[in-house]
Design an enzyme around this catalytic site. Structure first.
Site, PDB file in Angstrom:
ATOM      1  N   PRO A  54      67.122  29.152 -29.197  1.00  0.00           N
ATOM      2  CA  PRO A  54      66.692  28.437 -30.411  1.00  0.00           C
ATOM      3  C   PRO A  54      66.596  29.342 -31.631  1.00  0.00           C
ATOM      4  O   PRO A  54      66.562  28.853 -32.762  1.00  0.00           O
ATOM      5  CB  PRO A  54      65.309  27.887 -30.032  1.00  0.00           C
ATOM      6  CG  PRO A  54      65.275  27.886 -28.546  1.00  0.00           C
ATOM      7  CD  PRO A  54      66.135  29.032 -28.111  1.00  0.00           C
ATOM      8  N   GLU A  95      60.434  31.510 -20.839  1.00  0.00           N
ATOM      9  CA  GLU A  95      59.942  31.851 -22.169  1.00  0.00           C
ATOM     10  C   GLU A  95      61.027  32.520 -23.019  1.00  0.00           C
ATOM     11  O   GLU A  95      60.896  32.656 -24.225  1.00  0.00           O
ATOM     12  CB  GLU A  95      58.736  32.795 -22.043  1.00  0.00           C
ATOM     13  CG  GLU A  95      57.896  32.934 -23.292  1.00  0.00           C
ATOM     14  CD  GLU A  95      57.264  31.621 -23.728  1.00  0.00           C
ATOM     15  OE1 GLU A  95      57.009  31.468 -24.932  1.00  0.00           O
ATOM     16  OE2 GLU A  95      57.036  30.736 -22.874  1.00  0.00           O
ATOM     17  N   ARG A 137      88.012  21.414 -27.605  1.00  0.00           N
ATOM     18  CA  ARG A 137      88.818  20.378 -28.266  1.00  0.00           C
ATOM     19  C   ARG A 137      89.623  20.924 -29.445  1.00  0.00           C
ATOM     20  O   ARG A 137      90.476  20.236 -29.986  1.00  0.00           O
ATOM     21  CB  ARG A 137      87.942  19.200 -28.689  1.00  0.00           C
ATOM     22  CG  ARG A 137      86.919  19.498 -29.734  1.00  0.00           C
ATOM     23  CD  ARG A 137      85.895  18.371 -29.836  1.00  0.00           C
ATOM     24  NE  ARG A 137      86.499  17.076 -30.089  1.00  0.00           N
ATOM     25  CZ  ARG A 137      86.931  16.666 -31.279  1.00  0.00           C
ATOM     26  NH1 ARG A 137      86.815  17.472 -32.318  1.00  0.00           N
ATOM     27  NH2 ARG A 137      87.475  15.481 -31.437  1.00  0.00           N
ATOM     28  N   ASP A 183      88.372  15.485 -38.276  1.00  0.00           N
ATOM     29  CA  ASP A 183      87.018  15.200 -37.828  1.00  0.00           C
ATOM     30  C   ASP A 183      86.008  15.458 -38.931  1.00  0.00           C
ATOM     31  O   ASP A 183      86.246  16.243 -39.844  1.00  0.00           O
ATOM     32  CB  ASP A 183      86.651  16.123 -36.656  1.00  0.00           C
ATOM     33  CG  ASP A 183      87.189  15.591 -35.348  1.00  0.00           C
ATOM     34  OD1 ASP A 183      87.497  14.402 -35.294  1.00  0.00           O
ATOM     35  OD2 ASP A 183      87.276  16.391 -34.399  1.00  0.00           O
TER      36      ASP A 183
END
Length: 256
Positions: A89, A116, A154, A169
């Site tokens: 994160p 953690e 992709r 896209d």
């Protein structure tokens, strides 16, 4: 062809997502290669422990440095054209631009963190870049790794049957993509825009560009500050903004 090496404490999580749909076909065609590695196989001791309590105390467990380093270095002894990525994160936000960068490499190594987090020495000495898929916390890096593999794969020529679809896209052009319609022409009174049925490709392209600008303006206006716009684009945006302002004024009058 691009090769992915994924290091995880739970490699079984990847079996189903990579054995269906376009990724399965890409694997069968040899356009991509995915290798799953169990970090526990590189841990010491009878129980092959890969985590331990944090120095200094605190909640949660931390992934140990030795098994992760051994695992990655056994598979990637030399990094000529490879990137070692930690899914965390705290990393840079994953987006289409990052996916395009990774797609130009021959090998992408993905380390899935857990608990953690990982021992900081992994970040400092083993990892080339850290990637986050958003401002939230998951139970592990496996799902983000699947997202990265899918988004990068992709972009590899041949994975999509229509290469143009990847080029147009959302985010590939810097804008959100225009709306799509397919058969039937009318459903419950909901009709397909006439221009898409006209056969006039010049007018269709103009409509799609306008709708792409409109959708970006209303949903992700921040993108407009980064994309290169033509003079015609700017005129369209001014018209769209006037329309939005007019609608807002009308709404305020009705509310009063």
């Amino acid at each position: 062809m691009i090769r992915f090496d994924i290091f995880s404490l739970f490699p079984g999580m990847f079996e189903s997502p990579f054995n269906d749909s376009l990724l399965k076909k890409a694997l069968e065609k040899g356009l991509i290669e995915i290798n799953l590695h169990d970090i526990r196989s590189y841990a010491d001791g009878k129980h092959r422990m890969c985590d331990d309590y944090p120095y200094g105390g605190g909640g949660g467990m931390v992934m140990k440095v030795e098994p992760v380093v051994r695992a990655v270095e056994s598979v990637v002894p030399v990094r000529s054209d490879a990137a070692v990525v930690l899914l965390t994160p705290q990393g840079e936000t994953f987006n289409q631009g990052v996916a395009e960068e990774l797609s130009r490499l021959s090998q992408v190594v993905l380390i899935c963190g857990h608990y953690e987090g990982v021992d900081e020495r992994i970040r400092e000495n083993l990892v080339d870049r850290e990637i986050s898929t958003g401002d939230y916390v998951l139970t592990g890096g496996e799902l983000p790794a699947m997202i990265v593999v899918d988004a990068v794969s992709r972009l590899i020529p041949g994975v999509l049957s229509n290469r143009e679809s990847a080029l147009l896209d959302s985010f590939s052009t810097g804008l959100l993509e225009y709306p799509h319609y397919t058969r039937p022409r009318e459903y419950r009174g909901w009709e397909v825009p006439d221009v898409l049925l006209s056969g006039n490709h010049n007018e269709i392209n103009k409509w799609r560009r306008r709708e792409s600008l409109k959708r970006t303006l209303t949903r992700r206006p921040d993108l407009l500050r980064k994309v290169e716009l033509s003079e015609e684009d700017r005129k369209i945006l001014e018209e769209l903004k006037k329309g939005v302002r007019s609608q807002n004024s009308e709404f305020r009058r009705e509310s009063e």
